[in-house]
Structures are given as structure tokens and as C-alpha cells.
Scaffold this motif. Sequence first.
Motif, PDB file in Angstrom:
ATOM      1  N   PHE A 199       0.800  -1.049   0.069  1.00  0.00           N
ATOM      2  CA  PHE A 199       0.040   0.051   0.070  1.00  0.00           C
ATOM      3  C   PHE A 199       1.001   1.309   0.014  1.00  0.00           C
ATOM      4  O   PHE A 199       1.902   1.313   0.724  1.00  0.00           O
ATOM      5  N   TYR A 200       0.522   2.201  -0.976  1.00  0.00           N
ATOM      6  CA  TYR A 200       1.449   3.414  -1.159  1.00  0.00           C
ATOM      7  C   TYR A 200       0.806   4.564  -0.714  1.00  0.00           C
ATOM      8  O   TYR A 200      -0.473   4.596  -0.539  1.00  0.00           O
ATOM      9  N   GLN A 201       1.656   5.921  -0.490  1.00  0.00           N
ATOM     10  CA  GLN A 201       1.058   6.963   0.094  1.00  0.00           C
ATOM     11  C   GLN A 201       0.051   7.763  -1.165  1.00  0.00           C
ATOM     12  O   GLN A 201      -0.313   8.824  -0.832  1.00  0.00           O
ATOM     13  N   ASP A 202       0.542   7.368  -2.329  1.00  0.00           N
ATOM     14  CA  ASP A 202      -0.218   8.148  -3.224  1.00  0.00           C
ATOM     15  C   ASP A 202      -1.394   7.400  -3.831  1.00  0.00           C
ATOM     16  O   ASP A 202      -2.140   7.602  -5.003  1.00  0.00           O
ATOM     17  N   GLY A 203      -2.032   6.279  -3.048  1.00  0.00           N
ATOM     18  CA  GLY A 203      -3.360   5.605  -3.373  1.00  0.00           C
ATOM     19  C   GLY A 203      -3.320   4.264  -4.054  1.00  0.00           C
ATOM     20  O   GLY A 203      -4.288   3.610  -4.583  1.00  0.00           O
ATOM     21  N   ASN A 204      -1.960   3.985  -4.333  1.00  0.00           N
ATOM     22  CA  ASN A 204      -1.650   2.629  -5.271  1.00  0.00           C
ATOM     23  C   ASN A 204      -1.938   1.476  -4.343  1.00  0.00           C
ATOM     24  O   ASN A 204      -1.404   1.632  -3.076  1.00  0.00           O
ATOM     25  N   ILE A 205      -2.293   0.467  -4.788  1.00  0.00           N
ATOM     26  CA  ILE A 205      -2.169  -0.620  -4.183  1.00  0.00           C
ATOM     27  C   ILE A 205      -1.452  -1.866  -5.233  1.00  0.00           C
ATOM     28  O   ILE A 205      -1.648  -1.916  -6.495  1.00  0.00           O
ATOM     29  N   GLU A 206      -0.582  -2.602  -4.794  1.00  0.00           N
ATOM     30  CA  GLU A 206       0.190  -3.500  -5.531  1.00  0.00           C
ATOM     31  C   GLU A 206       0.107  -4.896  -4.919  1.00  0.00           C
ATOM     32  O   GLU A 206       0.287  -5.176  -3.627  1.00  0.00           O
ATOM     33  N   LEU A 207      -0.029  -6.035  -5.858  1.00  0.00           N
ATOM     34  CA  LEU A 207       0.099  -7.410  -5.134  1.00  0.00           C
ATOM     35  C   LEU A 207       1.356  -7.917  -5.973  1.00  0.00           C
ATOM     36  O   LEU A 207       1.376  -7.884  -7.182  1.00  0.00           O
ATOM     37  N   GLU A 208       2.277  -8.244  -5.111  1.00  0.00           N
ATOM     38  CA  GLU A 208       3.425  -8.946  -5.829  1.00  0.00           C
ATOM     39  C   GLU A 208       3.595 -10.392  -5.355  1.00  0.00           C
ATOM     40  O   GLU A 208       3.680 -10.447  -4.217  1.00  0.00           O
ATOM     41  N   ILE A 209       3.840 -11.268  -6.406  1.00  0.00           N
ATOM     42  CA  ILE A 209       4.036 -12.519  -6.002  1.00  0.00           C
ATOM     43  C   ILE A 209       5.390 -12.819  -6.408  1.00  0.00           C
ATOM     44  O   ILE A 209       5.970 -12.519  -7.633  1.00  0.00           O
ATOM     45  N   ARG A 210       6.234 -13.300  -5.597  1.00  0.00           N
ATOM     46  CA  ARG A 210       7.486 -13.771  -5.693  1.00  0.00           C
ATOM     47  C   ARG A 210       7.632 -15.458  -5.743  1.00  0.00           C
ATOM     48  O   ARG A 210       6.798 -15.985  -4.846  1.00  0.00           O
ATOM     49  N   LEU A 211       8.281 -15.937  -6.774  1.00  0.00           N
ATOM     50  CA  LEU A 211       8.491 -17.460  -6.671  1.00  0.00           C
ATOM     51  C   LEU A 211       9.890 -17.884  -6.454  1.00  0.00           C
ATOM     52  O   LEU A 211      10.833 -17.336  -7.220  1.00  0.00           O
ATOM     53  N   SER A 212       9.784 -18.853  -5.688  1.00  0.00           N
ATOM     54  CA  SER A 212      11.387 -19.375  -5.179  1.00  0.00           C
ATOM     55  C   SER A 212      11.104 -20.808  -4.925  1.00  0.00           C
ATOM     56  O   SER A 212      10.029 -21.402  -5.253  1.00  0.00           O
ATOM     57  N   ALA A 271      -6.510  15.138  -7.017  1.00  0.00           N
ATOM     58  CA  ALA A 271      -5.178  15.372  -7.445  1.00  0.00           C
ATOM     59  C   ALA A 271      -4.040  14.281  -6.906  1.00  0.00           C
ATOM     60  O   ALA A 271      -4.687  13.262  -6.108  1.00  0.00           O
ATOM     61  N   ASN A 272      -2.954  14.294  -6.986  1.00  0.00           N
ATOM     62  CA  ASN A 272      -1.868  13.386  -6.477  1.00  0.00           C
ATOM     63  C   ASN A 272      -2.206  13.378  -4.928  1.00  0.00           C
ATOM     64  O   ASN A 272      -2.051  14.265  -4.353  1.00  0.00           O
ATOM     65  N   PRO A 273      -2.674  12.224  -4.543  1.00  0.00           N
ATOM     66  CA  PRO A 273      -2.873  12.148  -2.946  1.00  0.00           C
ATOM     67  C   PRO A 273      -1.783  12.104  -2.077  1.00  0.00           C
ATOM     68  O   PRO A 273      -1.806  12.323  -0.904  1.00  0.00           O
ATOM     69  N   GLY A 274      -0.625  12.015  -2.835  1.00  0.00           N
ATOM     70  CA  GLY A 274       0.896  12.046  -2.138  1.00  0.00           C
ATOM     71  C   GLY A 274       1.354  13.536  -2.049  1.00  0.00           C
ATOM     72  O   GLY A 274       2.274  13.671  -1.329  1.00  0.00           O
ATOM     73  N   MET A 275       0.408  14.539  -2.379  1.00  0.00           N
ATOM     74  CA  MET A 275       1.170  16.062  -2.199  1.00  0.00           C
ATOM     75  C   MET A 275       1.528  16.391  -0.661  1.00  0.00           C
ATOM     76  O   MET A 275       2.091  17.211  -0.550  1.00  0.00           O
ATOM     77  N   ASP A 276       0.725  15.990   0.180  1.00  0.00           N
ATOM     78  CA  ASP A 276       0.878  16.114   1.613  1.00  0.00           C
ATOM     79  C   ASP A 276       1.793  15.382   2.268  1.00  0.00           C
ATOM     80  O   ASP A 276       2.078  15.607   3.452  1.00  0.00           O
ATOM     81  N   VAL A 277       2.617  14.506   1.665  1.00  0.00           N
ATOM     82  CA  VAL A 277       3.437  13.838   2.126  1.00  0.00           C
ATOM     83  C   VAL A 277       4.976  14.717   2.634  1.00  0.00           C
ATOM     84  O   VAL A 277       5.262  15.181   1.529  1.00  0.00           O
ATOM     85  N   PRO A 278       5.141  14.834   3.828  1.00  0.00           N
ATOM     86  CA  PRO A 278       6.408  15.725   3.952  1.00  0.00           C
ATOM     87  C   PRO A 278       7.533  15.188   3.382  1.00  0.00           C
ATOM     88  O   PRO A 278       7.914  13.934   3.215  1.00  0.00           O
ATOM     89  N   SER A 279       8.695  15.955   2.964  1.00  0.00           N
ATOM     90  CA  SER A 279      10.081  15.745   2.553  1.00  0.00           C
ATOM     91  C   SER A 279      10.742  15.873   3.706  1.00  0.00           C
ATOM     92  O   SER A 279      10.497  16.210   4.946  1.00  0.00           O
TER      93      SER A 279
END
Length: 731
Positions: free
Chosen positions: A452-465, A693-701
Motif C-alpha cells: 500500500f502506497y501513500q499515493d493511493g496505489n495498491i500492488e500485489l507482488e508474487i515472488r516465486l522461489s 489530484a495526487n494524494p501524495g502531495m501532503d507527504v512531507p519531505s
Amino acid sequence: MATAPATATGIHTTPKTQTVFSHPLDPLTGDEIAAVTLSIRQHVATKTEIKAVRFLTCYLVNPPKKAVLAYLGIPLTPGGKPEAPVPITRKAEVDFIDVLAGDAYVAIVTLNGAKWELESLEKLPEGTQPQISPEELLACEAVVRADPRVQALAREVGVEPHQIFADGWAIGYDERFPKKQRIQQALLFARFSQHDNLYAHPMDFIPVVDANTNKVIHIDLPPNYKSNKGTPELSVETTKFPPLENDPVVGANRGRIPPPLESQDFLPDLMNVKMRDDIKPLHVVQPEGVSFKMDGHVLEWQNWKMHIAFHHREGIALSTITYNDHGEIRPIFYRLSLVEMVVPYGAPEYPHPRKFAFDAGEYGMGVMANDLTLGCDCLGQIHYLPGAYVAHDGSAVVIKNVICIHEEDAGLLWKHTDYRVGGRSHSVRSRRLVVSMVCTLANYEYIWNYYFYQDGNIELEIRLSGILQVYVAKDDEPTPYGTLVAPRINAHYHQHIFSVRVDPMLDGLNNSVVEQDVIALPQEPGSDENFAGNGFTTKSTVLKNESEGARDFDFATDRKWKIVNPARQHYASKQDVGYAILMKGGAVPMLAKNNSWIGKRAGFTKKALWVVKDVEDDKGSRMWPSGKYVPGTRDTPNDSVEKWAEGTNNIENDDVVVFVTVGTTHIPRPEDWPVMPVDHLRVNFKPFSFFKANPGMDVPSGKDPRSVPAFANGALEGYTVQNGDACCHSN
């Protein structure tokens, strides 16, 4: 007494405390599992003719969706008010087998006050097989090791009984055996020392085991290949399975093939390898602690809020995912999880076509999950959630650290530099939340990472080993359907195909799915409409009913799908608020024929996307794309996504469920041996006109004070810094 596999923590036998849960979707605890199965044992002993039972599954029956949303105060429409809460009854569903008769049953048990009571008991149709348990997989190995025929065949190739090891696999598809039989195939290997890599020593025959009687009922010997003027030629005339009454050794028409003897170890103390000594420590440090909060199974982090649960089949189940958009709590997904996967192998000669394991439906991701180790499987400041599943005797197998939750640096979130003289630069680093699990399916490992990211993105990563599934080859034998990863070790070509279930609730339950293609303008250069010949645009199509909901991916048009809410539009783009499904890197066609054994049983693999109406009954929603009961199926189940897609239900502006099919085709390399370095597969869910707009604009640097030059003499001399130090500052 049940025995916990190496992936689990221990056994919980007797309920000691009263059921306590704080959320209607909280998974069953070890106490609850023991109490539920106790109530079933008491009923069976006093009110049925069943003499002995073997428990296979025990899990929460999900309450009605609208009841859960009302309980949590989540509205069903954009800007609407939540519905009034209604009572929610906690229920469990249990599958078990009559040990003597071999019949399978499903029971519903209800919590009344502090006591679990049987609500219903149903005998499943003949041939319907519940999930295969870890105890059955372990028993399969013991059964083949003790069988005199197996011992004799093993001794013929130099393997003693105590050196025989077996991976129990579901039978896949084999019409030579009655559907009523609960059977496994045992893929055999030799192990010549205690922790020797057994997969380095594959054996040349495959027993078939009846899991109810614990007996070997048949043995198959695959044919092999020889070179005929450079062309591989099979030692038999057909790839068809021979009759059971045929002698398998004679029928294979080839000599016996002893297992390779050379060690191919992966444990450091067994490898004859000097370990690298030039790696310096790298620590993940959060001096002020983590940024997320946990309340039982409910997590809050950077405007996200969700419920995280262990599930015996899905592994990780994420539910009621919302985002706090400047004070407005906006629902996004009701449930997000991996609900099925199949691993079809490509060798056509018998009995290898039986190798297409449904790792979720036949075994269960949750029951195969690892007890994770702090500092190895997860780095940094970690919060773990436990999980529990049922053992044969009704006790609970507990995995203490089954779900790992932590934060990671994810590179830059956004950056811009005004390149003009005196211009300013600004950089903001990205943080992501990780919810992860590791599962061991015999030889393979799967790592599931939900980001889960601060810009509203969600990612499912599958790693195979893990370790490749291998079969033995003769010296100089051609391998047209596999790669020799080491001498006489043949790793067959195969695919991993996954089904991700998305139950959306974007600003409410009624959503639509829009198919978007990017298309070039048809007019030629020099035309009035496309004079320079560069024009392209998008074409959007709303999917209206289930018969339109089965979709193919199109690389040529960079096809994507958007889940949208037609009741709310973006203030500027005027488009319906939505989330896009990005799967370009994971789109894979099923290589087996549509009417193949795999095609019949794993219909979800035929399309990249399926959209169906969600239809709830007293046991929950449409969940399982290859059917609820997968082991031993021979045709397309009526309760599968392929059958649902034949319906005429409306899927426009309605309560829908989306099944996303992604995968990878694995042509093994020698570099994948003896343990495969992780391969990556990703599915992204990206806001599309959902936020203003970009929901990550309020993330402080901020400039990290612990970041220093790698080398003392690494700085350039003789120049003046004009702008660079301002990159992480807002002034």
C-alpha cells in the motif's frame, strides 16, 4: 495426536477461553476451532452412525456484506449514510470425512451465546472431495515408504526403504480411478543423508495412494525419450495412460533409471562453497517506531484502513479497505485476495499430464504458510498476526507469526527540478506498507506481498522461489519438454497461473467495469483528421452483463480495465471515479488446449479478466473460480467463474466481483538450480480520477541525517554547490 508440520508453530488441543472477537471478519482462533470441532464430535457420536471422523477444514463463514458494512459504519453510496446495524451471527463451516465409509460432509456451526452449536450437517455428493490436508501429504510419504512393491522397485535402482521420500500431489485427472476414491500421486525422490537435497535424486516411478485406506493402489512408470536421427522419440507409441492391469515396468518399454547420486545441496553447512565475506551490514532502523497502528486485525496507516485476516485457503484476506480522503472515508475494496492458482506442466507423456496442482483449492495457501522468522523473512520493526487451521483430530494447528506487517522505503514518491538558473528542486520519498506471507508447497515457495502506497496505489507482488519440480533422465536422453538443470535432472516446462479476486466497493457497492483500449487513428498521414500520422486516442466500453464479462488481454491496444462508480464523477476529468487494473507484465495465455484436462478444471485460465455479479447466499459470496471443492474434479464445476460467466446477470452499476488472471510461463534455467532465485509477478490497482489530484502531495519531505557519502574521498572538488542541497526542503 496431531503433529504440526515444520511450517507451523504448534498444536492447540482444548478450548480454554470463551470466544472473544472484536470484528465480524476476525478469523477463527485456535480456541474456537477446538470448540467448533468438539461440538461436531459430540453430535456425530450421539446422533449419527458415523464411527470416526477426520477433520479437513474449519473456517469462518463470512457474514453478509451489507451487515458488515453497517456494523463498521461504511455507507453503500457516495456521500450516503451507513445503514442501521443488524445483529451478526458468528458461524463456522467445517469439512470432514467419515473415516470408515470415506464419505465427505460439510457442517455449519453457530455461536449461540458462549456455546457453539451444530446448525446443519450435509453429506456431500459422491466424488466430491474437500481440501487435502498437510497430514495427508505427510502420511502419503509414510505409506509409499512402507509398501513392499515400492521398496522392491526402489532397491532395483539402489535406494533403500529409509531413503525413499515422497511429495504427495493431488492426482490431477485420471479416469482410471473411481471418483469416490480420495487419491494422491507420490512423486518420489531419494535422500542419502539427513538434510540432503532430496530433489537432486528424482526416482523413475510414481505410486498412487488411497488417502482413506492409506494404501498404494497403483504404480506408474513414465516412458522416456531417445534420439532418432536428432528427433526425440518416445519409448511407447502413445502418450495415453495405459490400463491399470498392464505391467507398468513392461509397459514403459525402457530400462530402469537410477537416481542421480551427486549432491546438489542448498544448506550452507552442506555446500562445498566459500560464502561471500564482502557484504557489510544493512539495517532497517525506525528510531521513533512504526507509523501504523493495529487494533486486533484492523490496521491504519497513512490514510489507509483495512482488516487483515488469515484464511486457510486464501492465505491473506484483506477486507473493508478504505482511504481517508481529507476527512471523507472512502471505501475502495470490500475484499482482496488470491483465491486460486494452478501449475500446469507441459510434458504430454503419461503420467506427467496429471501434474497441474491447484495450490489454493487443493491444498490451501494458509495451511501451507510458514512461521516467519524476525530478521530473516522480514526486516525492520515487524508486527505479526497469527493463524490457525484444523488438524485431523479437531485440534488447531497454530502458526504464530504467519502474516508479517512492516514499512519499507520505496524510493522517490515524486520529484521535480526547475532546471532554470536559480530554480528550486523538491523531492519526496515514498514509504510503503507491506503485508506479507510465505507459503511452502512441497518443492516451491511463494511469497505474497501486498503493498500500500501513500499515493493511493495498491500492488500485489508474487515472488516465486524454492526448488524446481524435477524428473530423472537417462544419460544423453533428449528432453523436449524440459531443461537439464544438472546432469540427468530434468526440470519440466510449466506455468504458474493465479486468480486474484477483487470485490470492489468504490465509493459504494454498485460499481461498473470499463474496458479501455488505446488505438491509433485510422486515417493516413496527409489526411485532414491525422495530417502528421501521429494521432491516437482511447476507446472505452462498459461491460453490461455476465456474458460480456469474460475478457482477453490485448497487448496491441495496451488494454486495461477500470472499476468505476457511475454515481460519482471527478470534478475536472468528468470521468467516473475509479481504480484501474494494471496487469500488462502478468498477462499470460494458458498454453494447454481449452478442452484439455486443465482447461476443463481450471476454466479461469482461459481469460485475463472475469466480471460477474456477486450473489450471496447463507454461506457467503461467489468466491472460488474453480469451484469450492477442487480435488478430483473432472469437468467444469457449476460453481466456477466459467459457469457464472454464462449467466445473464447485470454487471453494470451493480454489486460485482472481478477475477484477475495473471501468471508466468517458466522455462527452467540451470541458474534456477538448486534453489530458484525469486522471480517477480505484479498486479497494480491504480486510482484513476478517484482523487482530486495526487494524494501524495501532503507527504512531507525530509533529508535523512543518516545518509552519508560511501567513501571519504568520493566528493568532487573544485565546484560550487548552487541548488543541490535544497532538493529535500520546502523552502
